[in-house]
Scaffold this active site. Structure first.
Site, PDB file in Angstrom:
ATOM      1  N   ASP A  13       0.809  -1.227   0.000  1.00 50.67           N
ATOM      2  CA  ASP A  13       0.000   0.000   0.000  1.00 50.67           C
ATOM      3  C   ASP A  13       0.837   1.269   0.000  1.00 50.67           C
ATOM      4  O   ASP A  13       0.426   2.303   0.525  1.00 50.67           O
ATOM      5  CB  ASP A  13      -0.966   0.017   1.209  1.00 50.67           C
ATOM      6  CG  ASP A  13      -1.887  -1.190   1.211  1.00 50.67           C
ATOM      7  OD1 ASP A  13      -2.204  -1.690   0.115  1.00 50.67           O
ATOM      8  OD2 ASP A  13      -2.274  -1.638   2.300  1.00 50.67           O
ATOM      9  N   GLY A  15       1.577   2.969  -2.607  1.00 51.31           N
ATOM     10  CA  GLY A  15       1.121   3.878  -3.669  1.00 51.31           C
ATOM     11  C   GLY A  15       1.591   3.425  -5.045  1.00 51.31           C
ATOM     12  O   GLY A  15       1.728   4.230  -5.972  1.00 51.31           O
ATOM     13  N   LYS A  16       1.803   2.113  -5.172  1.00 55.51           N
ATOM     14  CA  LYS A  16       2.325   1.561  -6.429  1.00 55.51           C
ATOM     15  C   LYS A  16       1.400   1.854  -7.612  1.00 55.51           C
ATOM     16  O   LYS A  16       1.845   2.228  -8.687  1.00 55.51           O
ATOM     17  CB  LYS A  16       2.519   0.035  -6.295  1.00 55.51           C
ATOM     18  CG  LYS A  16       3.527  -0.354  -5.227  1.00 55.51           C
ATOM     19  CD  LYS A  16       3.590  -1.854  -4.999  1.00 55.51           C
ATOM     20  CE  LYS A  16       2.365  -2.455  -4.371  1.00 55.51           C
ATOM     21  NZ  LYS A  16       2.090  -2.048  -2.985  1.00 55.51           N
ATOM     22  N   GLY A  40      -4.587  -4.238  -3.724  1.00 45.61           N
ATOM     23  CA  GLY A  40      -5.553  -3.202  -4.075  1.00 45.61           C
ATOM     24  C   GLY A  40      -4.743  -1.992  -4.481  1.00 45.61           C
ATOM     25  O   GLY A  40      -4.080  -1.393  -3.641  1.00 45.61           O
ATOM     26  N   HIS A  41      -4.715  -1.695  -5.763  1.00 44.06           N
ATOM     27  CA  HIS A  41      -3.898  -0.593  -6.278  1.00 44.06           C
ATOM     28  C   HIS A  41      -4.813   0.547  -6.694  1.00 44.06           C
ATOM     29  O   HIS A  41      -5.651   0.387  -7.579  1.00 44.06           O
ATOM     30  CB  HIS A  41      -3.035  -1.074  -7.451  1.00 44.06           C
ATOM     31  CG  HIS A  41      -1.999  -2.084  -7.034  1.00 44.06           C
ATOM     32  ND1 HIS A  41      -1.111  -2.662  -7.901  1.00 44.06           N
ATOM     33  CD2 HIS A  41      -1.712  -2.601  -5.809  1.00 44.06           C
ATOM     34  CE1 HIS A  41      -0.321  -3.491  -7.232  1.00 44.06           C
ATOM     35  NE2 HIS A  41      -0.681  -3.485  -5.965  1.00 44.06           N
ATOM     36  N   THR A 129      -5.854 -11.539   3.616  1.00 45.26           N
ATOM     37  CA  THR A 129      -6.993 -10.869   2.966  1.00 45.26           C
ATOM     38  C   THR A 129      -8.093 -11.886   2.646  1.00 45.26           C
ATOM     39  O   THR A 129      -9.151 -11.526   2.153  1.00 45.26           O
ATOM     40  CB  THR A 129      -6.558 -10.187   1.661  1.00 45.26           C
ATOM     41  OG1 THR A 129      -6.036 -11.192   0.782  1.00 45.26           O
ATOM     42  CG2 THR A 129      -5.500  -9.121   1.909  1.00 45.26           C
ATOM     43  N   GLN A 224       1.976  -6.048  -3.230  1.00 45.27           N
ATOM     44  CA  GLN A 224       2.395  -6.161  -1.827  1.00 45.27           C
ATOM     45  C   GLN A 224       3.675  -5.327  -1.627  1.00 45.27           C
ATOM     46  O   GLN A 224       3.909  -4.398  -2.372  1.00 45.27           O
ATOM     47  CB  GLN A 224       2.607  -7.622  -1.413  1.00 45.27           C
ATOM     48  CG  GLN A 224       1.317  -8.421  -1.290  1.00 45.27           C
ATOM     49  CD  GLN A 224       0.742  -8.863  -2.620  1.00 45.27           C
ATOM     50  OE1 GLN A 224       1.404  -9.520  -3.391  1.00 45.27           O
ATOM     51  NE2 GLN A 224      -0.500  -8.522  -2.882  1.00 45.27           N
ATOM     52  N   ARG A 303      -9.890  -2.749   5.993  1.00 48.72           N
ATOM     53  CA  ARG A 303      -9.398  -2.777   7.383  1.00 48.72           C
ATOM     54  C   ARG A 303      -8.528  -1.554   7.657  1.00 48.72           C
ATOM     55  O   ARG A 303      -7.785  -1.109   6.771  1.00 48.72           O
ATOM     56  CB  ARG A 303      -8.525  -4.030   7.609  1.00 48.72           C
ATOM     57  CG  ARG A 303      -9.296  -5.327   7.560  1.00 48.72           C
ATOM     58  CD  ARG A 303      -8.361  -6.522   7.752  1.00 48.72           C
ATOM     59  NE  ARG A 303      -7.446  -6.691   6.629  1.00 48.72           N
ATOM     60  CZ  ARG A 303      -6.495  -7.615   6.575  1.00 48.72           C
ATOM     61  NH1 ARG A 303      -6.318  -8.456   7.567  1.00 48.72           N
ATOM     62  NH2 ARG A 303      -5.708  -7.709   5.514  1.00 48.72           N
TER      63      ARG A 303
END
Ligand code: GDP
Ligand code: IMO
Ligand code: MG
Length: 424
Positions: A13, A15-16, A40-41, A129, A224, A303
């Site tokens: 997470d 910021g890819k 989740g991008h 997840t 990831q 989450r």
């Protein structure tokens, strides 16, 4: 022509998605090399926010081909939802999105196994997840998996049945209270497989080999973060793939000597979602502010993310393992207004001060040693050039560059595509 890599240096997470979208204009092909819908991008432009899970983050650029590599695991059900979300953008999916025949499929029973395994662990749960990632990679390395190429074969449903039956027996072994209706899950799954079948499947390693020969520019997109790597992360609180640079070689079939730049992305602070050690984690108002201002909620599960100070011991480790050539610092805007900023530069470990990541970084084993820097007050989100940066931010950047020995070439000052500042 060389291949560049972009990957996260922390616990995901970073910021890819945003930066891949920004860089896509420089590339012909964007290729995801590992992970699956646990990712989740997030991308933002023209006032719209998009979250991608399996589809590479270059998909909104007409000029680029997006490839899902052999190292990725695909859940047809989630993939179909992603495609549905893209429908209104009139993207020529058949031409622009290619899928490796060697990518493995996540079956409904993989998701159930994930849930059963986590439930059986109690307090020691990974905080997965629950997308079926671990069980799918276990079947891959156990040589039982079903691949995208299999669904083009006549006998694949027999293979499916045999594997799903085995999974059901395994689920009952866990004795966890998992309620499910497999028939319903399978109905949804087989429907989604039919949608997947409409897409373009390729032998992607050959495609990428040819593309390199033709001088095409390729960017490999990681999922990831390095500290979630199956080998080098905070095991067992990790994901089940190699998230580090080597994963791009195995996850795409790109030779190591063809890799040129490795872009390492990190947040100006640190976050982690799920269980596992996090030495610089904060439980005070600084951490609370990072979470609130940074809107730190998982893009896949919703989450809340745990927040803490930047950990240079861990970051250095990630820079070394990946061979990072350029750094990109995200979310500096979130720290505006902090009266001071702490950066962890060493750990106290078994009575000694150490500067490397030890085998065991649980909080009972390591205590972070911090350097304190001045915070900045200015709002960064409207800035368009590094010359507008406050002195305290320049000092923060200079401190990190000196410690990490790699230049920070991009500073991101907000979630939007335009809020991206290039430094020379
Ligand atoms: P990824 O998994 O690495 O692609 O990152 P995520 O999308 O899961 O999480 C990053 C979050 O931070 C998303 O909500 C982005 O929109 C947001 N984001 C990215 N860069 C910045 C930034 O520079 N500032 C702020 N405030 N938000 C950012
Ligand atoms: P992106 O690509 C943050 C975490 C989970 C859990 C552990 C194992 O968006 O950065 P898994 O589902 O793989 O079995 O979960 O890894 N995790 C992530 N954390 N960002 C991600 O992806 C993640 N993918 C998995 O929270 O702790
Ligand atoms: Mg994410």
């Amino acid at each position: 022509m060389a291949v560049d890599l972009l990957l996260g240096l922390q616990w995901g997470d970073e910021g890819k998605g945003k930066i891949v979208d920004v860089l896509t204009q420089n590339y012909d092909i964007i290729a995801r090399f590992q992970g699956g819908p646990n990712a989740g991008h997030t991308l933002e432009f023209d006032g719209i926010k998009h979250v991608l899970h399996t589809i590479p983050s270059g998909i909104f650029h007409e000029s680029a081909i997006n490839l899902v590599g052999n190292g990725v695991v695909i859940d047809p059900v989630i993939f179909k939802k992603e495609l549905d979300n893209l429908e209104k953008f009139n993207i020529d999916i058949k031409q622009k999105l290619l899928i490796s025949r060697k990518a493995h499929l996540i079956l409904p029973t993989h998701r159930l196994l994930d849930a059963a395994s986590e439930a059986s662990k109690g307090k020691a749960k990974i905080g997965s997840t629950l997308k079926g990632i671990g069980p799918t990679y276990m079947d891959k390395t156990g040589r039982n998996g079903i691949r995208v190429g299999d669904i083009e074969m006549d006998d694949w449903k027999e293979k499916y049945r045999a594997l799903a039956n085995k999974h059901e027996a395994m689920i009952s072994f866990y004795k966890a209270e998992i309620e499910y209706d497999l028939q319903e899950l399978e109905g949804e799954f087989f429907e989604a497989v039919e949608v997947l079948k409409q897409l373009t499947f390729i032998d992607s390693e050959e495609y990428l080999h040819q593309a390199q020969k033709d001088g095409k520019k390729i960017l490999a997109e990681g999922a990831q973060g390095s500290l979630l790597d199956i080998d080098f992360g905070t095991y067992p609180y990790v994901t089940s793939s190699n998230t580090t640079a080597a994963g791009a070689c195995t996850g795409l079939g790109v030779a190591p000597n063809k890799i040129k730049d490795v872009f390492g992305i990190f947040k100006a602070y640190a976050t982690r979602v799920g269980s596992g050690p996090f030495p610089t984690e904060l439980f005070d108002s600084y951490g609370e502010t990072m979470g609130r201002v940074g809107n730190e909620f998982g893009a896949t599960t919703g989450r809340p993310r745990r927040c803490g100070w930047l950990d240079l011991v861990a970051l250095k480790y990630a820079v070394h393992v990946n061979g990072v050539t350029q750094l990109m610092m995200m979310k500096g805007d979130v720290l505006s207004g902090f009266d001071m900023l702490k950066v962890c530069t060493a750990y106290k470990y078994k009575g000694e001060t150490i500067q490397h990541l030890p085998y065991n970084i649980e909080s009972e084993n390591v205590t972070p040693v911090y350097s304190e820097l001045k915070g900045w007050k200015e709002d960064l989100t409207k800035m368009t050039d590094a010359s507008q940066f406050p002195q305290e931010l320049n000092d923060y950047i200079a401190f990190l560059e000196k410690e990490l020995e790699v230049p920070i070439t991009i500073v991101s000052v907000g979630p939007d595509r335009t809020q991206t500042i290039h430094r020379s």
